[in-house]
Motif scaffolding. Sequence first.
Motif, PDB file in Angstrom:
ATOM      1  N   ASN A  38     -10.228  15.304 -19.116  1.00 58.84           N
ATOM      2  CA  ASN A  38     -10.878  14.757 -19.212  1.00 58.84           C
ATOM      3  C   ASN A  38     -11.829  14.626 -20.944  1.00 58.84           C
ATOM      4  O   ASN A  38     -12.693  15.469 -21.197  1.00 58.84           O
ATOM      5  CB  ASN A  38     -12.842  15.081 -18.940  1.00 58.84           C
ATOM      6  CG  ASN A  38     -12.328  14.481 -16.988  1.00 58.84           C
ATOM      7  OD1 ASN A  38     -11.260  15.053 -16.326  1.00 58.84           O
ATOM      8  ND2 ASN A  38     -13.568  13.570 -16.652  1.00 58.84           N
ATOM      9  N   LEU A  69     -19.347  10.459 -17.670  1.00 55.90           N
ATOM     10  CA  LEU A  69     -20.491  11.697 -17.848  1.00 55.90           C
ATOM     11  C   LEU A  69     -21.242  11.587 -19.281  1.00 55.90           C
ATOM     12  O   LEU A  69     -22.146  11.106 -19.109  1.00 55.90           O
ATOM     13  CB  LEU A  69     -19.717  12.544 -17.532  1.00 55.90           C
ATOM     14  CG  LEU A  69     -21.445  13.640 -17.595  1.00 55.90           C
ATOM     15  CD1 LEU A  69     -22.105  12.898 -16.671  1.00 55.90           C
ATOM     16  CD2 LEU A  69     -20.680  14.732 -17.035  1.00 55.90           C
ATOM     17  N   ASN A  98     -27.632   9.755 -13.185  1.00 59.76           N
ATOM     18  CA  ASN A  98     -27.695   9.524 -11.833  1.00 59.76           C
ATOM     19  C   ASN A  98     -26.334  11.229 -11.386  1.00 59.76           C
ATOM     20  O   ASN A  98     -25.080  10.767 -12.391  1.00 59.76           O
ATOM     21  CB  ASN A  98     -27.489   8.631 -11.012  1.00 59.76           C
ATOM     22  CG  ASN A  98     -28.311   7.414 -10.582  1.00 59.76           C
ATOM     23  OD1 ASN A  98     -29.529   7.864 -10.600  1.00 59.76           O
ATOM     24  ND2 ASN A  98     -27.387   6.136 -11.123  1.00 59.76           N
ATOM     25  N   ARG A 145     -20.124   9.686  -5.706  1.00 56.73           N
ATOM     26  CA  ARG A 145     -19.355   8.611  -5.939  1.00 56.73           C
ATOM     27  C   ARG A 145     -18.429   8.048  -5.037  1.00 56.73           C
ATOM     28  O   ARG A 145     -17.859   9.297  -5.249  1.00 56.73           O
ATOM     29  CB  ARG A 145     -19.696   8.330  -7.558  1.00 56.73           C
ATOM     30  CG  ARG A 145     -18.577   7.405  -8.083  1.00 56.73           C
ATOM     31  CD  ARG A 145     -18.733   7.267  -9.631  1.00 56.73           C
ATOM     32  NE  ARG A 145     -18.318   8.175 -10.248  1.00 56.73           N
ATOM     33  CZ  ARG A 145     -17.799   8.541 -11.057  1.00 56.73           C
ATOM     34  NH1 ARG A 145     -18.227   7.533 -12.378  1.00 56.73           N
ATOM     35  NH2 ARG A 145     -16.496   9.658 -12.198  1.00 56.73           N
ATOM     36  N   SER A 176      -2.690  10.827 -17.019  1.00 56.80           N
ATOM     37  CA  SER A 176      -3.651  10.899 -16.661  1.00 56.80           C
ATOM     38  C   SER A 176      -4.041  12.319 -15.725  1.00 56.80           C
ATOM     39  O   SER A 176      -2.822  11.811 -14.585  1.00 56.80           O
ATOM     40  CB  SER A 176      -5.120   9.942 -16.042  1.00 56.80           C
ATOM     41  OG  SER A 176      -5.966  10.724 -15.325  1.00 56.80           O
ATOM     42  N   ARG A 230     -14.582  19.870 -13.070  1.00 57.69           N
ATOM     43  CA  ARG A 230     -13.875  18.899 -14.313  1.00 57.69           C
ATOM     44  C   ARG A 230     -13.643  19.876 -14.948  1.00 57.69           C
ATOM     45  O   ARG A 230     -14.001  20.736 -15.802  1.00 57.69           O
ATOM     46  CB  ARG A 230     -14.384  17.575 -15.011  1.00 57.69           C
ATOM     47  CG  ARG A 230     -14.709  16.604 -14.037  1.00 57.69           C
ATOM     48  CD  ARG A 230     -13.429  15.943 -12.848  1.00 57.69           C
ATOM     49  NE  ARG A 230     -13.571  14.818 -12.541  1.00 57.69           N
ATOM     50  CZ  ARG A 230     -14.375  15.321 -11.033  1.00 57.69           C
ATOM     51  NH1 ARG A 230     -14.452  15.944 -10.221  1.00 57.69           N
ATOM     52  NH2 ARG A 230     -14.495  13.938 -10.512  1.00 57.69           N
ATOM     53  N   ASP A 266     -14.453   9.937  -5.864  1.00 58.81           N
ATOM     54  CA  ASP A 266     -14.443  11.224  -6.981  1.00 58.81           C
ATOM     55  C   ASP A 266     -13.643  12.179  -6.099  1.00 58.81           C
ATOM     56  O   ASP A 266     -13.610  13.005  -5.152  1.00 58.81           O
ATOM     57  CB  ASP A 266     -16.099  11.914  -6.642  1.00 58.81           C
ATOM     58  CG  ASP A 266     -16.508  11.108  -8.270  1.00 58.81           C
ATOM     59  OD1 ASP A 266     -15.846  10.610  -9.380  1.00 58.81           O
ATOM     60  OD2 ASP A 266     -18.202  10.971  -8.122  1.00 58.81           O
ATOM     61  N   TYR A 325      -5.798   1.317 -11.096  1.00 60.61           N
ATOM     62  CA  TYR A 325      -5.679   2.363 -12.465  1.00 60.61           C
ATOM     63  C   TYR A 325      -4.807   3.342 -12.959  1.00 60.61           C
ATOM     64  O   TYR A 325      -3.967   3.431 -13.965  1.00 60.61           O
ATOM     65  CB  TYR A 325      -7.182   2.631 -13.089  1.00 60.61           C
ATOM     66  CG  TYR A 325      -7.220   3.356 -14.328  1.00 60.61           C
ATOM     67  CD1 TYR A 325      -6.670   3.423 -15.589  1.00 60.61           C
ATOM     68  CD2 TYR A 325      -7.631   5.231 -14.016  1.00 60.61           C
ATOM     69  CE1 TYR A 325      -6.437   3.758 -16.475  1.00 60.61           C
ATOM     70  CE2 TYR A 325      -7.417   5.505 -15.146  1.00 60.61           C
ATOM     71  CZ  TYR A 325      -6.702   5.175 -16.580  1.00 60.61           C
ATOM     72  OH  TYR A 325      -6.963   6.371 -17.453  1.00 60.61           O
TER      73      TYR A 325
HETATM   74  C1  WQD Z   1     -17.041  13.245 -14.280  1.00 56.77           C
HETATM   75  C2  WQD Z   1     -18.154  13.649 -13.182  1.00 56.77           C
HETATM   76  C3  WQD Z   1     -18.977  12.548 -11.478  1.00 56.77           C
HETATM   77  C4  WQD Z   1     -21.017   9.697 -14.692  1.00 56.77           C
HETATM   78  C5  WQD Z   1     -12.881   9.205 -14.326  1.00 56.77           C
HETATM   79  C6  WQD Z   1     -11.167   8.332 -13.866  1.00 56.77           C
HETATM   80  C7  WQD Z   1      -9.869   9.219 -14.409  1.00 56.77           C
HETATM   81  C8  WQD Z   1     -10.198   9.653 -16.435  1.00 56.77           C
HETATM   82  C9  WQD Z   1     -10.958  10.155 -16.722  1.00 56.77           C
HETATM   83  C10 WQD Z   1      -8.280   7.810 -17.422  1.00 56.77           C
HETATM   84  C11 WQD Z   1     -17.848  13.166 -11.903  1.00 56.77           C
HETATM   85  C12 WQD Z   1     -20.220  13.122 -13.095  1.00 56.77           C
HETATM   86  C13 WQD Z   1     -20.227  10.807 -14.508  1.00 56.77           C
HETATM   87  C14 WQD Z   1     -22.256   9.442 -14.453  1.00 56.77           C
HETATM   88  C15 WQD Z   1     -21.885  11.575 -13.043  1.00 56.77           C
HETATM   89  N1  WQD Z   1      -9.495   9.236 -16.736  1.00 56.77           N
HETATM   90  N2  WQD Z   1     -20.633  11.513 -13.013  1.00 56.77           N
HETATM   91  N3  WQD Z   1     -23.302  11.195 -12.790  1.00 56.77           N
HETATM   92  O1  WQD Z   1     -14.141  10.716 -12.373  1.00 56.77           O
HETATM   93  O2  WQD Z   1     -13.650  12.675 -13.734  1.00 56.77           O
HETATM   94  O3  WQD Z   1     -11.929  10.732 -14.075  1.00 56.77           O
HETATM   95  O4  WQD Z   1     -12.643   9.069 -16.287  1.00 56.77           O
HETATM   96  O5  WQD Z   1      -7.135   7.999 -16.964  1.00 56.77           O
HETATM   97  O6  WQD Z   1      -9.018   8.505 -13.979  1.00 56.77           O
HETATM   98  O7  WQD Z   1     -11.436   7.902 -12.369  1.00 56.77           O
HETATM   99  O8  WQD Z   1     -14.749  11.209 -15.154  1.00 56.77           O
HETATM  100  O9  WQD Z   1     -16.894  10.372 -16.829  1.00 56.77           O
HETATM  101  O10 WQD Z   1     -16.775   9.669 -14.629  1.00 56.77           O
HETATM  102  O11 WQD Z   1     -17.065  11.644 -14.393  1.00 56.77           O
HETATM  103  O12 WQD Z   1     -22.708  12.476 -12.149  1.00 56.77           O
HETATM  104  O13 WQD Z   1     -23.440   9.087 -14.898  1.00 56.77           O
HETATM  105  O14 WQD Z   1     -19.267  13.215 -13.838  1.00 56.77           O
HETATM  106  O15 WQD Z   1     -19.414  12.649 -10.099  1.00 56.77           O
HETATM  107  O16 WQD Z   1     -17.884  14.575 -10.908  1.00 56.77           O
HETATM  108  P1  WQD Z   1     -14.098  11.429 -13.601  1.00 56.77           P
HETATM  109  P2  WQD Z   1     -16.352  10.466 -14.891  1.00 56.77           P
END
Ligand code: WQD
Length: 344
Positions: A181, A202, A218, A297, A126, A233, A300, A151
């Motif tokens: 992602n 997301l 959110n 969050r 990842s 991302r 992040d 993780y």
């Molecule tokens: C993406 C963006 C949030 C949800 C995680 C893991 C990482 C990898 C992929 C496996 C961020 C924003 C999210 C919401 C939001 N997994 N967001 N509201 O954080 O890049 O990575 O998944 O290895 O290890 O940490 O992905 O989809 O959670 O978030 O604003 O309800 O969307 O802040 O900027 P992330 P995500």
Amino acid sequence: MAKILVTGGAGYIGSHTVVELQKVGFEVVIVDNLSNSNIEVLSGIEKITGIRPAFENIDCVDYVSMDRMFDKYQNISAIIHFAASKAVGESVEKPLLYYRNNLVSLINLLQLMPIHKINNIVFSSSCTVYGQPDILPVTEDAPIKTALSPYGNTKQICEEIICDTIHTNPCYKSIILRYFNPIGAHPSAEIGELPNGVPNNLLPFVTQTAIGLRKQLNVFGNDYDTPDGSCIRDYIHVVDLAKAHVIAVQRMLNQRTKSDVETFNLGTGRGLSVLEVIETFEKVNGVKVPYRIVDRREGDIEKVWADPTYANEVLGWTAVETVEETLRSAWAWELNLAERAKAE
Ligand code: WQD
Ligand code: NAD
């Protein structure tokens, strides 16, 4: 054609990879304990490819059952190891579950490979290993940062376990793929992401909000150092990602790897902000996604996107799907899930 073991093949990325493997003629054996997936996915795969893959409900942590499985399916040419627990927040609450599941599964496979004369393993890593990179876009030789969650730490440790183990036998090869992602679903909408409970990621939150399962999305922060203040991302279509696994397997089987462990970024090379994702989703699908800005969050990363040049040049692989198409596929999958729920 060669036989490939896909651990975690009933899951989100695994199921899309099984489809792509079958499309080019590989025979697939799935091992999955269904801890984060549903057996129905096999029917989805069968609808797309016309072939129901062999399936074993086994926990990769169970060495004896894995050993028996390898006895049953002789002549496996390569393993693609997706099986892992992946919820970042849960890993903070239950670190030992994550260390045990993710590390022991891999160790079992590496121990069983020589016994069953299997030389090749592809591992799901990842972009989380880079933390907040100092230089963007991030290349494979960027420093690995201290993990922000158990993780993330399991992915770093698994990479190290592979590097330490593979060189002990000159026949072994491993390809480590660092995903950015993954989002979207198969264009048929027969398979896609099945989040458990309230989604952490997301895209499933966006689609569930658009369809009315959630009141509003959110957005975690709009005061980051990015053009619109929301995090950035590299969102990659899951089918593009799946295809890279087929190429990785073919590269190992055709003995074209240049070192015993090769590591590749799998991303598009494009960074997209949270607000851009919402806006594009609304535009291409003609639906509203009610949202509000809330606090950041914890944990992040502000911004990260891939430099995919190495994978482009060495694997001959490039992410080709547009973000518009990717977001359309995510919505089509959510609509299909809603249809299924109505029919039940
Ligand atoms: C993406 C963006 C949030 C949800 C995680 C893991 C990482 C990898 C992929 C496996 C961020 C924003 C999210 C919401 C939001 N997994 N967001 N509201 O954080 O890049 O990575 O998944 O290895 O290890 O940490 O992905 O989809 O959670 O978030 O604003 O309800 O969307 O802040 O900027 P992330 P995500
Ligand atoms: P997923 O949860 O949809 O799929 C994982 C599958 O593995 C599930 O079907 C689950 O039932 C199975 N599984 C888990 N532990 C198992 C065990 N001990 N034995 C047998 N089966 C087991 O997750 P995914 O999104 O498809 O992720 C696949 C891999 O890619 C994981 O290793 C994950 O860490 C990694 N990854 C995912 C993302 C992402 O954002 N989805 C990003 C980077 C890396």
